[in-house]
Design an enzyme around this catalytic site. Sequence first.
Site, PDB file in Angstrom:
ATOM      1  N   ARG A 116     -11.671  -2.553 -52.095  1.00 49.20           N
ATOM      2  CA  ARG A 116     -12.223  -3.709 -52.799  1.00 49.20           C
ATOM      3  C   ARG A 116     -13.552  -3.381 -53.479  1.00 49.20           C
ATOM      4  O   ARG A 116     -14.209  -4.266 -54.022  1.00 49.20           O
ATOM      5  CB  ARG A 116     -12.397  -4.917 -51.860  1.00 49.20           C
ATOM      6  CG  ARG A 116     -13.228  -4.691 -50.624  1.00 49.20           C
ATOM      7  CD  ARG A 116     -13.505  -6.018 -49.890  1.00 49.20           C
ATOM      8  NE  ARG A 116     -12.308  -6.694 -49.494  1.00 49.20           N
ATOM      9  CZ  ARG A 116     -11.667  -6.510 -48.324  1.00 49.20           C
ATOM     10  NH1 ARG A 116     -12.136  -5.625 -47.462  1.00 49.20           N
ATOM     11  NH2 ARG A 116     -10.591  -7.177 -48.023  1.00 49.20           N
TER      12      ARG A 116
ATOM     13  N   CYS B 175     -10.902   7.736 -51.838  1.00 45.59           N
ATOM     14  CA  CYS B 175     -11.384   6.360 -51.779  1.00 45.59           C
ATOM     15  C   CYS B 175     -12.889   6.360 -51.501  1.00 45.59           C
ATOM     16  O   CYS B 175     -13.679   6.704 -52.370  1.00 45.59           O
ATOM     17  CB  CYS B 175     -10.587   5.571 -50.740  1.00 45.59           C
ATOM     18  SG  CYS B 175     -10.747   3.782 -50.911  1.00 45.59           S
TER      19      CYS B 175
ATOM     20  N   GLU C 149      13.769  -0.824 -36.785  1.00 40.80           N
ATOM     21  CA  GLU C 149      13.042  -0.497 -35.554  1.00 40.80           C
ATOM     22  C   GLU C 149      12.315  -1.739 -35.050  1.00 40.80           C
ATOM     23  O   GLU C 149      11.596  -2.397 -35.799  1.00 40.80           O
ATOM     24  CB  GLU C 149      12.039   0.623 -35.821  1.00 40.80           C
ATOM     25  CG  GLU C 149      11.180   0.960 -34.619  1.00 40.80           C
ATOM     26  CD  GLU C 149       9.977   1.841 -34.958  1.00 40.80           C
ATOM     27  OE1 GLU C 149       9.098   1.983 -34.096  1.00 40.80           O
ATOM     28  OE2 GLU C 149       9.921   2.361 -36.092  1.00 40.80           O
TER      29      GLU C 149
ATOM     30  N   GLY D 168     -12.503   4.675 -45.683  1.00 41.67           N
ATOM     31  CA  GLY D 168     -13.046   3.961 -44.535  1.00 41.67           C
ATOM     32  C   GLY D 168     -13.705   2.685 -45.014  1.00 41.67           C
ATOM     33  O   GLY D 168     -13.828   2.446 -46.225  1.00 41.67           O
TER      34      GLY D 168
ATOM     35  N   ASP E 142       4.386   3.598 -39.126  1.00 42.21           N
ATOM     36  CA  ASP E 142       5.744   4.131 -39.023  1.00 42.21           C
ATOM     37  C   ASP E 142       6.452   4.148 -40.377  1.00 42.21           C
ATOM     38  O   ASP E 142       7.344   4.974 -40.608  1.00 42.21           O
ATOM     39  CB  ASP E 142       6.577   3.325 -38.023  1.00 42.21           C
ATOM     40  CG  ASP E 142       6.350   3.787 -36.584  1.00 42.21           C
ATOM     41  OD1 ASP E 142       6.048   4.985 -36.392  1.00 42.21           O
ATOM     42  OD2 ASP E 142       6.467   2.962 -35.667  1.00 42.21           O
TER      43      ASP E 142
ATOM     44  N   HIS F  22      -5.097   6.698 -52.838  1.00 41.49           N
ATOM     45  CA  HIS F  22      -4.707   7.402 -51.611  1.00 41.49           C
ATOM     46  C   HIS F  22      -3.486   8.284 -51.883  1.00 41.49           C
ATOM     47  O   HIS F  22      -2.344   7.873 -51.630  1.00 41.49           O
ATOM     48  CB  HIS F  22      -4.400   6.398 -50.500  1.00 41.49           C
ATOM     49  CG  HIS F  22      -5.615   5.697 -49.980  1.00 41.49           C
ATOM     50  ND1 HIS F  22      -6.349   6.183 -48.916  1.00 41.49           N
ATOM     51  CD2 HIS F  22      -6.243   4.572 -50.391  1.00 41.49           C
ATOM     52  CE1 HIS F  22      -7.379   5.377 -48.690  1.00 41.49           C
ATOM     53  NE2 HIS F  22      -7.334   4.392 -49.579  1.00 41.49           N
TER      54      HIS F  22
ATOM     55  N   LEU G 295       8.563  18.586 -29.254  1.00 44.34           N
ATOM     56  CA  LEU G 295       8.702  19.604 -30.296  1.00 44.34           C
ATOM     57  C   LEU G 295       7.322  20.090 -30.735  1.00 44.34           C
ATOM     58  O   LEU G 295       6.332  19.374 -30.618  1.00 44.34           O
ATOM     59  CB  LEU G 295       9.446  19.029 -31.508  1.00 44.34           C
ATOM     60  CG  LEU G 295      10.833  18.442 -31.244  1.00 44.34           C
ATOM     61  CD1 LEU G 295      11.340  17.724 -32.499  1.00 44.34           C
ATOM     62  CD2 LEU G 295      11.814  19.520 -30.815  1.00 44.34           C
TER      63      LEU G 295
ATOM     64  N   THR H 190      15.009   4.270 -16.823  1.00 43.70           N
ATOM     65  CA  THR H 190      15.919   3.998 -17.935  1.00 43.70           C
ATOM     66  C   THR H 190      16.997   3.006 -17.526  1.00 43.70           C
ATOM     67  O   THR H 190      17.358   2.095 -18.296  1.00 43.70           O
ATOM     68  CB  THR H 190      16.559   5.310 -18.434  1.00 43.70           C
ATOM     69  OG1 THR H 190      15.544   6.133 -18.996  1.00 43.70           O
ATOM     70  CG2 THR H 190      17.626   5.045 -19.482  1.00 43.70           C
TER      71      THR H 190
ATOM     72  N   LEU I  82       6.792   6.214 -27.523  1.00 47.67           N
ATOM     73  CA  LEU I  82       7.772   7.271 -27.244  1.00 47.67           C
ATOM     74  C   LEU I  82       8.270   7.953 -28.518  1.00 47.67           C
ATOM     75  O   LEU I  82       8.899   9.002 -28.446  1.00 47.67           O
ATOM     76  CB  LEU I  82       8.971   6.683 -26.494  1.00 47.67           C
ATOM     77  CG  LEU I  82       8.733   6.311 -25.032  1.00 47.67           C
ATOM     78  CD1 LEU I  82      10.000   5.703 -24.432  1.00 47.67           C
ATOM     79  CD2 LEU I  82       8.312   7.515 -24.220  1.00 47.67           C
TER      80      LEU I  82
ATOM     81  N   GLU J 144      -2.348  10.730 -50.271  1.00 43.65           N
ATOM     82  CA  GLU J 144      -1.632  11.136 -49.049  1.00 43.65           C
ATOM     83  C   GLU J 144      -0.421  10.262 -48.771  1.00 43.65           C
ATOM     84  O   GLU J 144       0.527  10.683 -48.099  1.00 43.65           O
ATOM     85  CB  GLU J 144      -2.576  11.105 -47.843  1.00 43.65           C
ATOM     86  CG  GLU J 144      -3.024   9.732 -47.367  1.00 43.65           C
ATOM     87  CD  GLU J 144      -4.241   9.171 -48.093  1.00 43.65           C
ATOM     88  OE1 GLU J 144      -4.826   8.188 -47.593  1.00 43.65           O
ATOM     89  OE2 GLU J 144      -4.594   9.702 -49.165  1.00 43.65           O
TER      90      GLU J 144
END
Length: 547
Positions: free
Chosen positions: A474, A380, A139, A353, A71, A519, A240, A190, A15, A521
């Site tokens: 690695r 990577c 969370e 990957g 998250d 990385h 949104l 709910t 959600l 990003e």
Amino acid sequence: MARFIFITGGVVSSLGKGLASAALGALLQARGYTVRLRKLDPYLNVDPGTMSPFEHGEVFVTDDGAETDLDLGHYERFTGVPARMTDSVSSGRIYMNVLEKERRGDYLGKTIQVIPHVTNEIKDFLSIGEDEVDFMLCEIGGTVGDIEGLPFFEAIRQFSQDKPRGQCIFIHLTLLPFIAAAGELKTKPTQHSVKELRSIGIAPDILVCRSESPIPQKERDKLALFCNVRPDAVIAALDLKSIYEAPLAYHREGLDQAVLDAFGIAPAPKPNLTRWDDVADRIYNPEGTVKVAIVGKYTQLEDAYKSIAEALTHGGMSNRVKVKVEWVDAEIFDTEDPAPYLEGFDAILVPGGFGERGTEGKIKAAQFARERKVPYLGICLGMQMAVIEAARNLAGLHDAGSEEFDHEAGEKRFTPVVYHLKEWVRGNHTVERSLRDDKGGTMRLGAYDAILKEGSRVAGIYGSTRVDERHRHRYEVDIKFREKLEEAGMVFSGMSPDGRLPEIVEWPDHPWFIGVQFHPELKSKPFDPHPLFRDFIRAAKDNSRLV
């Protein structure tokens, strides 16, 4: 001492608890408070590091080398607060800690039980660093009612009782489904979710209700009455167009004010939302569009490349363009010419990957970008495939490959341009690894420095000759092939401080072709785009007709 906000979920999963937590953290920052966000996951894996991207999406890596839930990427992108190893924990980690203590005899021969030993371990985790910030947002993964989540719900119930009154509040995120035949939103799921939560001793202070349409006042009043919350603590979370509108949307709904009211903080500091107004303006008012192909192997699940997709969006915001991303399965190019698939793109990105599947396609994508002068960013494995492509086609190493795809490299079945990293320096000590080690947490993980070559493109992009970036791998490009590759024109423009590990390669005679072992990003934010993504999209914009 921090005030604690616990965010739980009900009715269904996915959600957006992580997004709601991140947006709330940003709103509290806008009011002048300091925050830290944490994720407690009920699964039994020690961490997500060994989980397939199809199972769990991307693995987000922290500066201190933790492999965590995606998250935590939302938390960082919205608040700018670097996540730490102590901001993510799973049931597996909790039980491992408990069992290790039991084996050492720390419990003095007592019978080990979920209550109090497991719940105490969870509470100890929650207490880490509580004196450092004004608000700690925690969370809880999963959905109320899940059997594996019960120890976490019990632990936060106990934790709230241990703290002084008014030190902890609970936010419950649920779904209000719309029944088209009845033409109305239904509140009953709910109500049942809150009933389940209250049955284990937790009463929510605030309800955040996901909905496809505005919630009528009648339904808000009904939820307040039956769920025992204040009417102004029923917060709508509507769909949104962009996740980066979430702080503004939640502020309009009064989420941050409801939180301060629940803690009895009055008068509340006024928020400064200038940062988020600017972010929304850049998202919704672009001056053109660029098309970027992501050539990867987990393209069926976009969450596998979540941080990359968001970093591209940030780069677009910085350049006032909308980035249209298309996911291209690298395996297609194993047998087909990439040109018909890649010819219409303004830039190409090949992400990381694991494993051999799709790698020949990634090599062909790098070759296409190099030969056609299309802006290319290899991350990577994407850097390693670009190096192998150059080795095969330009440096005379026609059998170049990687030990990751064939552990018999020692028998010279091919030339191992990319090899398994057995030793590297972290801080002031040497880390050693072998192929026989466990898979979890045994990679080169976390932030490491890189020294950039004076006058190189990357040094100009960063505006510095020393940077630190996060790693998760690695296998490394073997430095012994550097001379042959540089004779072919490739420049090793970034190296580890000891000069042993290649960090960045580039083609100086190309409009924009950069491969990085790390990385980037993971450090990009909407209000502070990563320099590489900002300049990558600038190059794509220059290569585009801005349709």
